[in-house]
Design a protein around this motif. Structure first.
Motif, PDB file in Angstrom:
ATOM      1  N   THR A 184      -7.744  16.684 -12.733  1.00  0.00           N
ATOM      2  CA  THR A 184      -7.681  15.491 -11.883  1.00  0.00           C
ATOM      3  C   THR A 184      -6.447  15.394 -10.996  1.00  0.00           C
ATOM      4  O   THR A 184      -6.360  14.477 -10.182  1.00  0.00           O
ATOM      5  N   GLY A 185      -5.497  16.289 -11.156  1.00  0.00           N
ATOM      6  CA  GLY A 185      -4.318  16.184 -10.311  1.00  0.00           C
ATOM      7  C   GLY A 185      -3.194  17.058 -10.796  1.00  0.00           C
ATOM      8  O   GLY A 185      -3.386  17.989 -11.574  1.00  0.00           O
ATOM      9  N   GLU A 186      -1.996  16.708 -10.320  1.00  0.00           N
ATOM     10  CA  GLU A 186      -0.824  17.501 -10.668  1.00  0.00           C
ATOM     11  C   GLU A 186       0.394  16.617 -10.884  1.00  0.00           C
ATOM     12  O   GLU A 186       0.503  15.526 -10.329  1.00  0.00           O
ATOM     13  N   PHE A 187       1.292  17.112 -11.689  1.00  0.00           N
ATOM     14  CA  PHE A 187       2.583  16.486 -11.938  1.00  0.00           C
ATOM     15  C   PHE A 187       3.542  16.981 -10.864  1.00  0.00           C
ATOM     16  O   PHE A 187       3.592  18.174 -10.575  1.00  0.00           O
ATOM     17  N   ASP A 188       4.303  16.066 -10.249  1.00  0.00           N
ATOM     18  CA  ASP A 188       5.190  16.460  -9.154  1.00  0.00           C
ATOM     19  C   ASP A 188       6.637  16.044  -9.395  1.00  0.00           C
ATOM     20  O   ASP A 188       7.375  15.794  -8.457  1.00  0.00           O
ATOM     21  N   GLY A 189       7.033  15.926 -10.649  1.00  0.00           N
ATOM     22  CA  GLY A 189       8.433  15.648 -10.951  1.00  0.00           C
ATOM     23  C   GLY A 189       8.708  14.207 -11.318  1.00  0.00           C
ATOM     24  O   GLY A 189       7.800  13.401 -11.497  1.00  0.00           O
ATOM     25  N   ASN A 190      10.001  13.916 -11.413  1.00  0.00           N
ATOM     26  CA  ASN A 190      10.416  12.567 -11.792  1.00  0.00           C
ATOM     27  C   ASN A 190      11.691  12.210 -11.050  1.00  0.00           C
ATOM     28  O   ASN A 190      12.353  13.065 -10.465  1.00  0.00           O
ATOM     29  N   GLU A 191      12.003  10.952 -11.101  1.00  0.00           N
ATOM     30  CA  GLU A 191      13.244  10.432 -10.527  1.00  0.00           C
ATOM     31  C   GLU A 191      13.807   9.439 -11.533  1.00  0.00           C
ATOM     32  O   GLU A 191      13.136   8.488 -11.908  1.00  0.00           O
ATOM     33  N   THR A 192      15.013   9.683 -11.983  1.00  0.00           N
ATOM     34  CA  THR A 192      15.626   8.818 -12.984  1.00  0.00           C
ATOM     35  C   THR A 192      16.769   8.036 -12.362  1.00  0.00           C
ATOM     36  O   THR A 192      17.655   8.614 -11.743  1.00  0.00           O
ATOM     37  N   GLY A 193      16.716   6.727 -12.537  1.00  0.00           N
ATOM     38  CA  GLY A 193      17.768   5.842 -12.059  1.00  0.00           C
ATOM     39  C   GLY A 193      18.465   5.188 -13.219  1.00  0.00           C
ATOM     40  O   GLY A 193      18.178   5.497 -14.387  1.00  0.00           O
ATOM     41  N   PRO A 194      19.366   4.257 -12.953  1.00  0.00           N
ATOM     42  CA  PRO A 194      20.116   3.621 -14.032  1.00  0.00           C
ATOM     43  C   PRO A 194      19.260   2.746 -14.956  1.00  0.00           C
ATOM     44  O   PRO A 194      19.603   2.564 -16.119  1.00  0.00           O
ATOM     45  N   ALA A 195      18.143   2.228 -14.445  1.00  0.00           N
ATOM     46  CA  ALA A 195      17.359   1.305 -15.260  1.00  0.00           C
ATOM     47  C   ALA A 195      15.920   1.753 -15.495  1.00  0.00           C
ATOM     48  O   ALA A 195      15.208   1.137 -16.282  1.00  0.00           O
ATOM     49  N   GLU A 196      15.467   2.796 -14.795  1.00  0.00           N
ATOM     50  CA  GLU A 196      14.084   3.220 -14.956  1.00  0.00           C
ATOM     51  C   GLU A 196      13.902   4.665 -14.523  1.00  0.00           C
ATOM     52  O   GLU A 196      14.736   5.233 -13.823  1.00  0.00           O
ATOM     53  N   THR A 197      12.777   5.224 -14.954  1.00  0.00           N
ATOM     54  CA  THR A 197      12.393   6.575 -14.553  1.00  0.00           C
ATOM     55  C   THR A 197      11.017   6.492 -13.916  1.00  0.00           C
ATOM     56  O   THR A 197      10.125   5.819 -14.429  1.00  0.00           O
ATOM     57  N   THR A 198      10.846   7.173 -12.804  1.00  0.00           N
ATOM     58  CA  THR A 198       9.565   7.237 -12.119  1.00  0.00           C
ATOM     59  C   THR A 198       9.012   8.642 -12.288  1.00  0.00           C
ATOM     60  O   THR A 198       9.716   9.622 -12.079  1.00  0.00           O
ATOM     61  N   VAL A 199       7.741   8.727 -12.680  1.00  0.00           N
ATOM     62  CA  VAL A 199       7.049   9.998 -12.819  1.00  0.00           C
ATOM     63  C   VAL A 199       6.002  10.048 -11.711  1.00  0.00           C
ATOM     64  O   VAL A 199       5.239   9.101 -11.530  1.00  0.00           O
ATOM     65  N   PHE A 200       5.968  11.136 -10.967  1.00  0.00           N
ATOM     66  CA  PHE A 200       5.056  11.268  -9.832  1.00  0.00           C
ATOM     67  C   PHE A 200       3.882  12.171 -10.189  1.00  0.00           C
ATOM     68  O   PHE A 200       4.069  13.319 -10.594  1.00  0.00           O
ATOM     69  N   LEU A 201       2.670  11.627 -10.023  1.00  0.00           N
ATOM     70  CA  LEU A 201       1.435  12.353 -10.260  1.00  0.00           C
ATOM     71  C   LEU A 201       0.571  12.193  -9.021  1.00  0.00           C
ATOM     72  O   LEU A 201       0.488  11.093  -8.461  1.00  0.00           O
ATOM     73  N   TYR A 202      -0.080  13.272  -8.585  1.00  0.00           N
ATOM     74  CA  TYR A 202      -0.912  13.229  -7.395  1.00  0.00           C
ATOM     75  C   TYR A 202      -2.259  13.860  -7.664  1.00  0.00           C
ATOM     76  O   TYR A 202      -2.356  14.833  -8.407  1.00  0.00           O
ATOM     77  N   GLY A 203      -3.297  13.303  -7.037  1.00  0.00           N
ATOM     78  CA  GLY A 203      -4.638  13.850  -7.130  1.00  0.00           C
ATOM     79  C   GLY A 203      -5.523  13.226  -6.078  1.00  0.00           C
ATOM     80  O   GLY A 203      -5.146  12.253  -5.425  1.00  0.00           O
ATOM     81  N   SER A 204      -6.715  13.764  -5.905  1.00  0.00           N
ATOM     82  CA  SER A 204      -7.616  13.278  -4.863  1.00  0.00           C
ATOM     83  C   SER A 204      -8.283  11.949  -5.216  1.00  0.00           C
ATOM     84  O   SER A 204      -8.740  11.236  -4.328  1.00  0.00           O
ATOM     85  N   ASP A 205      -8.331  11.603  -6.491  1.00  0.00           N
ATOM     86  CA  ASP A 205      -8.959  10.354  -6.943  1.00  0.00           C
ATOM     87  C   ASP A 205      -7.987   9.654  -7.894  1.00  0.00           C
ATOM     88  O   ASP A 205      -7.843  10.056  -9.052  1.00  0.00           O
ATOM     89  N   ALA A 206      -7.336   8.621  -7.401  1.00  0.00           N
ATOM     90  CA  ALA A 206      -6.300   7.935  -8.178  1.00  0.00           C
ATOM     91  C   ALA A 206      -6.832   7.366  -9.493  1.00  0.00           C
ATOM     92  O   ALA A 206      -6.155   7.434 -10.518  1.00  0.00           O
ATOM     93  N   GLU A 207      -8.027   6.808  -9.465  1.00  0.00           N
ATOM     94  CA  GLU A 207      -8.577   6.203 -10.680  1.00  0.00           C
ATOM     95  C   GLU A 207      -8.934   7.276 -11.715  1.00  0.00           C
ATOM     96  O   GLU A 207      -8.682   7.089 -12.909  1.00  0.00           O
ATOM     97  N   ALA A 208      -9.489   8.386 -11.278  1.00  0.00           N
ATOM     98  CA  ALA A 208      -9.806   9.479 -12.208  1.00  0.00           C
ATOM     99  C   ALA A 208      -8.527  10.076 -12.780  1.00  0.00           C
ATOM    100  O   ALA A 208      -8.466  10.391 -13.971  1.00  0.00           O
ATOM    101  N   LEU A 209      -7.518  10.221 -11.943  1.00  0.00           N
ATOM    102  CA  LEU A 209      -6.232  10.742 -12.407  1.00  0.00           C
ATOM    103  C   LEU A 209      -5.662   9.822 -13.491  1.00  0.00           C
ATOM    104  O   LEU A 209      -5.268  10.284 -14.557  1.00  0.00           O
TER     105      LEU A 209
END
Length: 86
Positions: free
Chosen positions: A23-48
């Motif tokens: 359904t998609g791919e993992f494209d890394g993360n971004e870590t800040g002082p209060a949170e971490t964001t994980v990036f995932l991409y695919g052609s169908d957001a709901e299926a992903l």
């Protein structure tokens, strides 16, 4: 929770879930002082999201996480949900 669980394990589980469902791919993360964001991409957001939701709901680092499900690039329609704190 950070003593027993780590971001690398979460990422490995997300990659495995995405690969199994195709359904998609993992494209890394971004870590800040209060949170971490994980990036995932695919052609169908709901299926992903459906393919990684069990991982997110079961992994302790994701408790109370904010999830954005966007149907396209920046500015595209999106929905947001909050995972349970426990």
């Amino acid at each position: 929770v950070y003593e027993q669980h780590d971001l690398a394990t979460l990422e490995d589980r997300l990659v495995a879930a995405l690969a199994a469902a195709g359904t998609g791919e993992f494209d890394g993360n971004e870590t800040g002082p209060a949170e971490t964001t994980v990036f995932l991409y695919g052609s169908d957001a709901e299926a992903l999201f459906a393919s990684v939701e069990p991982v997110l709901r079961s992994y302790p680092l994701c408790r109370n996480a904010r999830v954005e499900i966007r149907r396209g690039g920046p500015g595209a329609p999106q929905r947001e949900l909050r995972l349970p704190p426990v």
